[in-house]
Design an enzyme around this catalytic site. Sequence first.
Site, mmCIF file in Angstrom:
data_model
loop_
_atom_site.group_PDB
_atom_site.id
_atom_site.type_symbol
_atom_site.label_atom_id
_atom_site.label_comp_id
_atom_site.label_asym_id
_atom_site.label_seq_id
_atom_site.Cartn_x
_atom_site.Cartn_y
_atom_site.Cartn_z
ATOM 1 N N HIS A 213 0.835 -1.196 0.000
ATOM 2 C CA HIS A 213 0.000 0.000 0.000
ATOM 3 C C HIS A 213 0.876 1.255 0.000
ATOM 4 C CE1 HIS A 213 1.114 -0.736 4.176
ATOM 5 N NE2 HIS A 213 0.927 0.571 4.405
ATOM 6 N N ASP B 262 0.991 5.131 1.801
ATOM 7 C CA ASP B 262 0.453 5.848 2.957
ATOM 8 C C ASP B 262 -0.028 7.226 2.523
ATOM 9 O OD1 ASP B 262 1.020 3.797 4.728
ATOM 10 O OD2 ASP B 262 3.031 4.549 5.163
ATOM 11 N N HIS C 264 4.857 -0.113 -0.132
ATOM 12 C CA HIS C 264 5.490 -1.011 0.824
ATOM 13 C C HIS C 264 4.462 -1.952 1.443
ATOM 14 C CE1 HIS C 264 3.973 2.400 3.134
ATOM 15 N NE2 HIS C 264 3.934 1.602 4.205
ATOM 16 N N ARG D 133 4.118 -8.657 17.713
ATOM 17 C CA ARG D 133 4.926 -7.510 17.304
ATOM 18 C C ARG D 133 4.093 -6.237 17.464
ATOM 19 N NH1 ARG D 133 6.272 -5.647 11.182
ATOM 20 N NH2 ARG D 133 7.730 -3.938 11.668
#
Length: 738
Positions: free
Chosen positions: A661, A663, A713, A723
């Site tokens: 995607h 940002d 990315h 995480r």
Amino acid sequence: MKLLCFRILSWMCLCALSSLVNCEVQRIPEDKLLVLTVATKETDGFRRFLRSAKHFNYTVKVLGQGEKWRGGDYMSAPGGGQKVRLLKAAVAEMKSEDQVILFIDSYDVVFASGPKELLRKFQQAKHKVVFSSESLIWPDRHLEDKYPHVREGNRFLGSGGFMGYIPNIREMVANWTGADSDSDQLFFTKVYIDPARRKALNITLDTKCRLFQNLHGALDEVVLKFEDGRVRARNVQYDTLPVILHGNGPTKLQMNYLGNYVPNSWTFETGCTACLENLRSLSSLKESEYPLVVIGIFIQQPTPFVSVFFERLLKLQYPKNRLKLFISNQEPHHEQQVSSFLQNHGSLYLDVKSIRPEEEMDGADARDLAFDMCRKDKECDYFFNLDIEVVLKNENTLKILIKQNLPIVAPMITRVGRLWSNFWGALSADGYYARSEDYVDIVQGRRVGLWNVPYISSVYLVKASLLQEELKDYQLFTSESLDPDMAFCHNVRSKGVFMYVNNLHTFGRILSTEKYKTEHLHNDLWQIFENPLDWQERYIDENYTRMIKDKLIENPCPDVYWFPVFTDVACNHLVEEMEHFGKWSGGGNTDTRIQGGYENVPTIDIHMNQVNFEKEWQKFLLEFVAPITEKMFPGYYTKAQFELAFVVRYKPDEQPSLRPHHDASTFTINIALNQVGIDYQGGGCRFLRYDCSIQAPRKGWALMHPGRLTHYHEGLPTTAGVRYIAYSRLNGTLQHPK
């Protein structure tokens, strides 16, 4: 005619010269001056007096040593007859008829110049006895009309200082038959206002304060005069430089202020000369021989960074087997932190006493009890008061204070960005804070030294011998009208004990506690506004400030920058805070938390505004991230205004990864909040256009990259564990050249 005028003029010059020579011959030798003073016990004021006398080589004889003082309390009623009795006995034994006596108080007196100047001014008065003068009449106002009028200057006699030839003084006190508690001031006043006796004894007043400066009624007339490595007090009313300064009546604190400088305690040329006197060295002692110190720790309200306080306490450079702890905690919110410290480290100390919140002991009672713990302990040498809001950065503080060998001394601490400190330079008429002339210079470090002040708080060292003698009253902190610290300082001042503040070193600071709230799990995270320096030390990586200079910013992919920003503690607290809140999103496209209600690339997350952390987060971005973006992407000005900021959670059985995607931001910041290989496996970020991956994110490091267009990315799969990352979309504006 001209020859006659010349002869007359020559004769006049010869006469004048002869007169000057005769004056020089008739000058009183300095060894003919003897200073007499009464001191029944050795006080801080008396030691100050002797220091100034020694500086100018005065010969001093002390009367009444070892006697009990029966002369009354000058602050509440007339007294001092005991001084006259002792003086009468002393001069009766003196045989030298040409000797000059200076009879002076000592507890509140300082010499500003030497015997040579004093004797010269005495001779210029052209009388056998010279008394100090005052503008106020004491103790009987009804005697005012009997005082002789003066052309200029003070009209009334002050008995705290006078000088004269022995025969005249002997005759003056010969008729004394009063009690020790009778008024010396009234006795000498009646001698002076009797015209016959005044003439017979040849008495006058130092009306313009050339010899003596009494401060009562004259505070507005006296200023400090710095010149040639020494300090004088100047009377601006009469343009005189008094030789002797006397803080008579209610002017003791003003005398203490002047005594910080006069005659040479502190000058612009030499700095603090008194700071190097009477020191106590610890360097030759074995650790087992160090003075035993009781440290009193007081927690009275919710306070930020309490865990850090105890971490610093452990780092204090002093043998722990010579320390006893007294911990009074009135705040239930901090009970876990206190208990944890005592459980893990209490055994390191010689002894520990802890007062818990459920005991409901108020602050004054707790402080009185702590002092008494030291007072009754025969091995106790010092009590070290340490309030929980004190940030003691200097690990050698205790050693430094002990070395000064003072009865009470406080390390100066201040509040960041303000003139607030843990001392007052002066008191108002009603006993509250007033700013002294030198307060700002002391707080800002333009004048460094040891300063005799009327009020200290928060952190200070007290000699145990003081608690066992002058301050043996149990309730030093208890008062119906004053808070505990003010009550303590009032009681100390009333005993004539000096309190000092030391700004020779940088010791630390004091926290702001007024706006501290306890509604979160890790409330210190919200302290970026109230205590920014402490927030930074706790939560920002220690390498951050030298990141650019030492080239710590890494460039793992094109226009992708990687740099340390958070400490492990910051990462842990942020993760724990979010898990404590617990309201993670479902990871769907519909999201009512954002504008428009639709998220194209959803994650399982908690937004900063859900935990009321958005203002603090924006402040963090502005202070610690924006400077890096502007350095790495010159031409863009980052306002650090984020569209979205949240903590994302990746789990193999929940949301392991994030599809490719762009940002919707100028810049994106991802901060790894835990450690790959320890807390989780896998994870990382891949930039598809450059086929470049960061597969081992470092805990606390920020990954910064452009958001739109170039840096398509994806989030790589987390294969085990959990995480966490802190994600922010930042927008900036393009700066056009002027």
